[in-house]
Motif scaffolding. Sequence first.
Motif, PDB file in Angstrom:
ATOM      1  N   PRO A   7      12.859 -10.202 -14.250  1.00 28.70           N
ATOM      2  CA  PRO A   7      11.485 -10.536 -13.844  1.00 28.70           C
ATOM      3  C   PRO A   7      10.632 -10.864 -15.063  1.00 28.70           C
ATOM      4  O   PRO A   7      10.786 -10.277 -16.121  1.00 28.70           O
ATOM      5  CB  PRO A   7      10.989  -9.278 -13.148  1.00 28.70           C
ATOM      6  N   THR A   8       9.776 -11.804 -14.890  1.00 30.84           N
ATOM      7  CA  THR A   8       8.894 -12.177 -15.990  1.00 30.84           C
ATOM      8  C   THR A   8       7.834 -11.113 -16.175  1.00 30.84           C
ATOM      9  O   THR A   8       7.637 -10.246 -15.331  1.00 30.84           O
ATOM     10  CB  THR A   8       8.209 -13.531 -15.694  1.00 30.84           C
ATOM     11  N   ARG A   9       7.140 -11.196 -17.299  1.00 27.13           N
ATOM     12  CA  ARG A   9       6.086 -10.232 -17.596  1.00 27.13           C
ATOM     13  C   ARG A   9       4.990 -10.290 -16.538  1.00 27.13           C
ATOM     14  O   ARG A   9       4.479  -9.268 -16.108  1.00 27.13           O
ATOM     15  CB  ARG A   9       5.503 -10.510 -18.975  1.00 27.13           C
ATOM     16  N   ARG A  12       6.149  -8.450 -13.420  1.00 25.86           N
ATOM     17  CA  ARG A  12       6.144  -7.003 -13.599  1.00 25.86           C
ATOM     18  C   ARG A  12       4.721  -6.466 -13.594  1.00 25.86           C
ATOM     19  O   ARG A  12       4.458  -5.414 -13.033  1.00 25.86           O
ATOM     20  CB  ARG A  12       6.856  -6.616 -14.896  1.00 25.86           C
ATOM     21  N   ALA A  13       3.806  -7.189 -14.230  1.00 26.48           N
ATOM     22  CA  ALA A  13       2.405  -6.755 -14.250  1.00 26.48           C
ATOM     23  C   ALA A  13       1.819  -6.766 -12.847  1.00 26.48           C
ATOM     24  O   ALA A  13       1.111  -5.841 -12.452  1.00 26.48           O
ATOM     25  CB  ALA A  13       1.585  -7.650 -15.181  1.00 26.48           C
ATOM     26  N   THR A  14       2.130  -7.788 -12.081  1.00 25.89           N
ATOM     27  CA  THR A  14       1.642  -7.866 -10.707  1.00 25.89           C
ATOM     28  C   THR A  14       2.198  -6.705  -9.886  1.00 25.89           C
ATOM     29  O   THR A  14       1.459  -6.061  -9.131  1.00 25.89           O
ATOM     30  CB  THR A  14       2.039  -9.204 -10.063  1.00 25.89           C
ATOM     31  N   PHE A  20      -0.166   0.365  -8.320  1.00 26.43           N
ATOM     32  CA  PHE A  20      -1.330   1.162  -8.692  1.00 26.43           C
ATOM     33  C   PHE A  20      -2.367   1.135  -7.570  1.00 26.43           C
ATOM     34  O   PHE A  20      -2.933   2.173  -7.214  1.00 26.43           O
ATOM     35  CB  PHE A  20      -1.928   0.627  -9.991  1.00 26.43           C
ATOM     36  N   LEU A  21      -2.615  -0.030  -6.986  1.00 21.39           N
ATOM     37  CA  LEU A  21      -3.593  -0.160  -5.905  1.00 21.39           C
ATOM     38  C   LEU A  21      -3.155   0.635  -4.673  1.00 21.39           C
ATOM     39  O   LEU A  21      -3.967   1.321  -4.046  1.00 21.39           O
ATOM     40  CB  LEU A  21      -3.796  -1.635  -5.546  1.00 21.39           C
ATOM     41  N   VAL A  22      -1.870   0.584  -4.349  1.00 19.13           N
ATOM     42  CA  VAL A  22      -1.360   1.330  -3.196  1.00 19.13           C
ATOM     43  C   VAL A  22      -1.544   2.829  -3.412  1.00 19.13           C
ATOM     44  O   VAL A  22      -2.009   3.550  -2.514  1.00 19.13           O
ATOM     45  CB  VAL A  22       0.121   0.977  -2.924  1.00 19.13           C
ATOM     46  N   VAL A  23      -1.212   3.329  -4.601  1.00 18.81           N
ATOM     47  CA  VAL A  23      -1.373   4.755  -4.892  1.00 18.81           C
ATOM     48  C   VAL A  23      -2.856   5.140  -4.843  1.00 18.81           C
ATOM     49  O   VAL A  23      -3.218   6.171  -4.268  1.00 18.81           O
ATOM     50  CB  VAL A  23      -0.746   5.107  -6.255  1.00 18.81           C
ATOM     51  N   ALA A  24      -3.724   4.306  -5.411  1.00 18.65           N
ATOM     52  CA  ALA A  24      -5.164   4.598  -5.388  1.00 18.65           C
ATOM     53  C   ALA A  24      -5.695   4.632  -3.960  1.00 18.65           C
ATOM     54  O   ALA A  24      -6.505   5.498  -3.607  1.00 18.65           O
ATOM     55  CB  ALA A  24      -5.921   3.558  -6.213  1.00 18.65           C
ATOM     56  N   LEU A  25      -5.226   3.721  -3.122  1.00 18.03           N
ATOM     57  CA  LEU A  25      -5.665   3.704  -1.721  1.00 18.03           C
ATOM     58  C   LEU A  25      -5.165   4.935  -0.967  1.00 18.03           C
ATOM     59  O   LEU A  25      -5.900   5.511  -0.157  1.00 18.03           O
ATOM     60  CB  LEU A  25      -5.190   2.433  -1.024  1.00 18.03           C
ATOM     61  N   LEU A  26      -3.936   5.360  -1.244  1.00 18.80           N
ATOM     62  CA  LEU A  26      -3.411   6.566  -0.598  1.00 18.80           C
ATOM     63  C   LEU A  26      -4.194   7.803  -1.022  1.00 18.80           C
ATOM     64  O   LEU A  26      -4.514   8.665  -0.190  1.00 18.80           O
ATOM     65  CB  LEU A  26      -1.931   6.747  -0.930  1.00 18.80           C
ATOM     66  N   ILE A  27      -4.514   7.885  -2.293  1.00 15.59           N
ATOM     67  CA  ILE A  27      -5.285   9.034  -2.776  1.00 15.59           C
ATOM     68  C   ILE A  27      -6.690   9.016  -2.181  1.00 15.59           C
ATOM     69  O   ILE A  27      -7.172  10.020  -1.671  1.00 15.59           O
ATOM     70  CB  ILE A  27      -5.330   9.046  -4.317  1.00 15.59           C
ATOM     71  N   ALA A  28      -7.351   7.863  -2.244  1.00 12.27           N
ATOM     72  CA  ALA A  28      -8.725   7.769  -1.742  1.00 12.27           C
ATOM     73  C   ALA A  28      -8.791   7.959  -0.236  1.00 12.27           C
ATOM     74  O   ALA A  28      -9.703   8.604   0.282  1.00 12.27           O
ATOM     75  CB  ALA A  28      -9.331   6.424  -2.121  1.00 12.27           C
ATOM     76  N   GLY A  29      -7.833   7.408   0.478  1.00 12.99           N
ATOM     77  CA  GLY A  29      -7.871   7.471   1.935  1.00 12.99           C
ATOM     78  C   GLY A  29      -7.314   8.746   2.520  1.00 12.99           C
ATOM     79  O   GLY A  29      -7.727   9.170   3.594  1.00 12.99           O
ATOM     80  N   GLY A  30      -6.378   9.392   1.830  1.00 13.90           N
ATOM     81  CA  GLY A  30      -5.736  10.575   2.380  1.00 13.90           C
ATOM     82  C   GLY A  30      -6.175  11.874   1.755  1.00 13.90           C
ATOM     83  O   GLY A  30      -6.573  12.808   2.443  1.00 13.90           O
TER      84      GLY A  30
END
Length: 129
Positions: A7-9, A12-14, A20-30
Amino acid sequence: MTRPARPTRDRRATGFFVGFLVVALLIAGGLSYFASSDPDGLDSVTLEGCSVVETDAGEQLEGTCIARNAEDHALGSGPLADYAVDGADGTVGPAGVIGVLVTALLAGGLFWLLRGRGTPPDRDGTSGS
């Protein structure tokens, strides 16, 4: 037999930012439903020396605490005030998700505006690499 392409850089960054966004949403929402509804440390300190008394006009502070000098914030009646959607009980999760999404959109827009525009050309006019 050919090896799969690495995978290109950018890819991988995407992937990292989406994760990161999924984890932040799970923390904020749950996890926000497990947060304490008691006042935080700053609120507790500002209320030292006062007592809250119920009056016909609502709650009133009596005593000598610094919270008696406090005024309502200009955005105190906003749609996400007090970590709830329109002040409704039980909406801390959706308020957290909205907060994460708004922050991600603002930060993403700012990063997009400030991003580099590719590799600068070398002194001889060719692109660097």
